[in-house]
Design a protein around this motif. Sequence first.
Motif, PDB file in Angstrom:
ATOM      1  N   TYR A   1       4.123   2.029  -3.664  1.00  0.00           N
ATOM      2  CA  TYR A   1       3.008   1.774  -3.672  1.00  0.00           C
ATOM      3  C   TYR A   1       2.710   1.197  -2.045  1.00  0.00           C
ATOM      4  O   TYR A   1       3.520   0.650  -1.926  1.00  0.00           O
ATOM      5  CB  TYR A   1       2.505   1.059  -4.750  1.00  0.00           C
ATOM      6  CG  TYR A   1       2.481  -0.159  -5.315  1.00  0.00           C
ATOM      7  CD1 TYR A   1       2.251  -1.781  -4.650  1.00  0.00           C
ATOM      8  CD2 TYR A   1       3.901  -0.404  -6.025  1.00  0.00           C
ATOM      9  CE1 TYR A   1       2.600  -2.983  -5.270  1.00  0.00           C
ATOM     10  CE2 TYR A   1       4.253  -1.720  -6.211  1.00  0.00           C
ATOM     11  CZ  TYR A   1       3.674  -2.922  -5.914  1.00  0.00           C
ATOM     12  OH  TYR A   1       3.943  -4.184  -6.185  1.00  0.00           O
ATOM     13  N   ILE A   2       1.125   1.537  -2.240  1.00  0.00           N
ATOM     14  CA  ILE A   2       0.285   1.036  -0.716  1.00  0.00           C
ATOM     15  C   ILE A   2      -0.335  -0.656  -1.626  1.00  0.00           C
ATOM     16  O   ILE A   2      -0.885  -0.053  -2.475  1.00  0.00           O
ATOM     17  CB  ILE A   2      -0.207   1.649   0.215  1.00  0.00           C
ATOM     18  CG1 ILE A   2       0.725   3.097   0.533  1.00  0.00           C
ATOM     19  CG2 ILE A   2      -1.093   1.248   0.975  1.00  0.00           C
ATOM     20  CD1 ILE A   2      -0.127   4.021   0.992  1.00  0.00           C
ATOM     21  N   SER A   3      -0.051  -1.434  -1.044  1.00  0.00           N
ATOM     22  CA  SER A   3      -0.730  -2.526  -0.604  1.00  0.00           C
ATOM     23  C   SER A   3      -1.598  -3.688   0.093  1.00  0.00           C
ATOM     24  O   SER A   3      -0.485  -2.765   1.339  1.00  0.00           O
ATOM     25  CB  SER A   3       0.984  -3.403  -1.400  1.00  0.00           C
ATOM     26  OG  SER A   3      -0.037  -5.230  -2.391  1.00  0.00           O
ATOM     27  N   GLY A   4      -2.716  -3.785  -0.325  1.00  0.00           N
ATOM     28  CA  GLY A   4      -3.738  -4.607   0.730  1.00  0.00           C
ATOM     29  C   GLY A   4      -2.861  -5.992   1.157  1.00  0.00           C
ATOM     30  O   GLY A   4      -3.844  -6.413   1.196  1.00  0.00           O
TER      31      GLY A   4
ATOM     32  N   ASN B   1      -2.428  -2.460   5.232  1.00  0.00           N
ATOM     33  CA  ASN B   1      -1.705  -1.506   3.630  1.00  0.00           C
ATOM     34  C   ASN B   1      -0.421  -1.017   4.295  1.00  0.00           C
ATOM     35  O   ASN B   1      -0.514  -0.541   4.817  1.00  0.00           O
ATOM     36  CB  ASN B   1      -2.436  -0.434   3.543  1.00  0.00           C
ATOM     37  CG  ASN B   1      -4.149  -0.723   3.100  1.00  0.00           C
ATOM     38  OD1 ASN B   1      -3.960  -1.949   2.421  1.00  0.00           O
ATOM     39  ND2 ASN B   1      -4.900   0.434   3.599  1.00  0.00           N
ATOM     40  N   LYS B   2       0.408  -1.488   3.529  1.00  0.00           N
ATOM     41  CA  LYS B   2       2.281  -1.519   3.846  1.00  0.00           C
ATOM     42  C   LYS B   2       2.531  -1.058   2.267  1.00  0.00           C
ATOM     43  O   LYS B   2       1.924  -1.286   1.317  1.00  0.00           O
ATOM     44  CB  LYS B   2       2.671  -3.441   3.780  1.00  0.00           C
ATOM     45  CG  LYS B   2       2.537  -3.689   5.712  1.00  0.00           C
ATOM     46  CD  LYS B   2       2.527  -3.185   6.012  1.00  0.00           C
ATOM     47  CE  LYS B   2       2.506  -3.848   7.606  1.00  0.00           C
ATOM     48  NZ  LYS B   2       2.335  -3.402   8.638  1.00  0.00           N
ATOM     49  N   TRP B   3       3.669  -0.189   2.328  1.00  0.00           N
ATOM     50  CA  TRP B   3       4.172   0.471   1.865  1.00  0.00           C
ATOM     51  C   TRP B   3       5.054  -1.064   0.756  1.00  0.00           C
ATOM     52  O   TRP B   3       5.698  -1.595   1.709  1.00  0.00           O
ATOM     53  CB  TRP B   3       5.500   1.389   1.976  1.00  0.00           C
ATOM     54  CG  TRP B   3       4.869   3.013   2.440  1.00  0.00           C
ATOM     55  CD1 TRP B   3       4.302   3.230   3.955  1.00  0.00           C
ATOM     56  CD2 TRP B   3       4.688   3.360   1.780  1.00  0.00           C
ATOM     57  NE1 TRP B   3       4.347   4.261   3.367  1.00  0.00           N
ATOM     58  CE2 TRP B   3       4.080   4.984   1.802  1.00  0.00           C
ATOM     59  CE3 TRP B   3       4.143   3.523  -0.200  1.00  0.00           C
ATOM     60  CZ2 TRP B   3       3.150   5.596   1.451  1.00  0.00           C
ATOM     61  CZ3 TRP B   3       3.681   4.426  -0.862  1.00  0.00           C
ATOM     62  CH2 TRP B   3       3.574   6.114   0.136  1.00  0.00           C
ATOM     63  N   VAL B   4       5.853  -0.770  -0.807  1.00  0.00           N
ATOM     64  CA  VAL B   4       5.853  -2.007  -1.282  1.00  0.00           C
ATOM     65  C   VAL B   4       6.312  -1.471  -2.060  1.00  0.00           C
ATOM     66  O   VAL B   4       6.086  -0.603  -2.799  1.00  0.00           O
ATOM     67  CB  VAL B   4       5.229  -3.433  -1.975  1.00  0.00           C
ATOM     68  CG1 VAL B   4       5.624  -3.906  -2.920  1.00  0.00           C
ATOM     69  CG2 VAL B   4       4.601  -3.728  -0.519  1.00  0.00           C
TER      70      VAL B   4
END
Length: 191
Positions: free
Chosen positions: A145-148, A121-124
């Motif tokens: 947002y956080i994206s997986g 899960n990374k910040w984008v």
Amino acid sequence: MRPNSVVQKTVTDNSMVITFEHEKGAPKYEVKYGVKGFDVEKEGASVEVTEKTVTITSLTANTEYDVYVRALCSETDKSFWSDVQTFATLGELVTSFPHVVNFENAEEVSKWGFSTNIDNNKWVVGVDSARLVADKLSNTDNALYISGDNGLSPKNKNLQNIAWAYRFFELKEGVYTISFDWVCPGTRQNP
């Protein structure tokens, strides 16, 4: 016995002071550091010290660094590396107000720090393909947002996650109002 209790005592935008413990003691220690994720056996910069403290300089602002320490008992007798510790330098301070962020300005985005305890899960910062976030916010195409799924959507991998997005401010004495728009859980319902 390898050194332990590696701690960041002070930090600026381009330097940090690291201390550590070593019960056995040694004539010298090697402190090795590099941008988070570097290979301690092949990469990074190192400095030898005789005390259990070191000042590391010429670092990049708003960057995470991994730090390792090992004891140098002799030319041929070296301890194993300590467990990796990750520390971040400070970003550039915001000193003028009002300060508005809509994540449209690449220079402003570059001054933010992002961290999470789960690699999946990374910040984008960008436009999610499903438009689940930006459509709900006013006057912007981009969102944070956080994206997986590598930024395609603001959906995570359903793992418990601790995440930080941060920007440093220098606040002098006074009264400040902080406001922000946010969407949670980041889904929309079709009419």
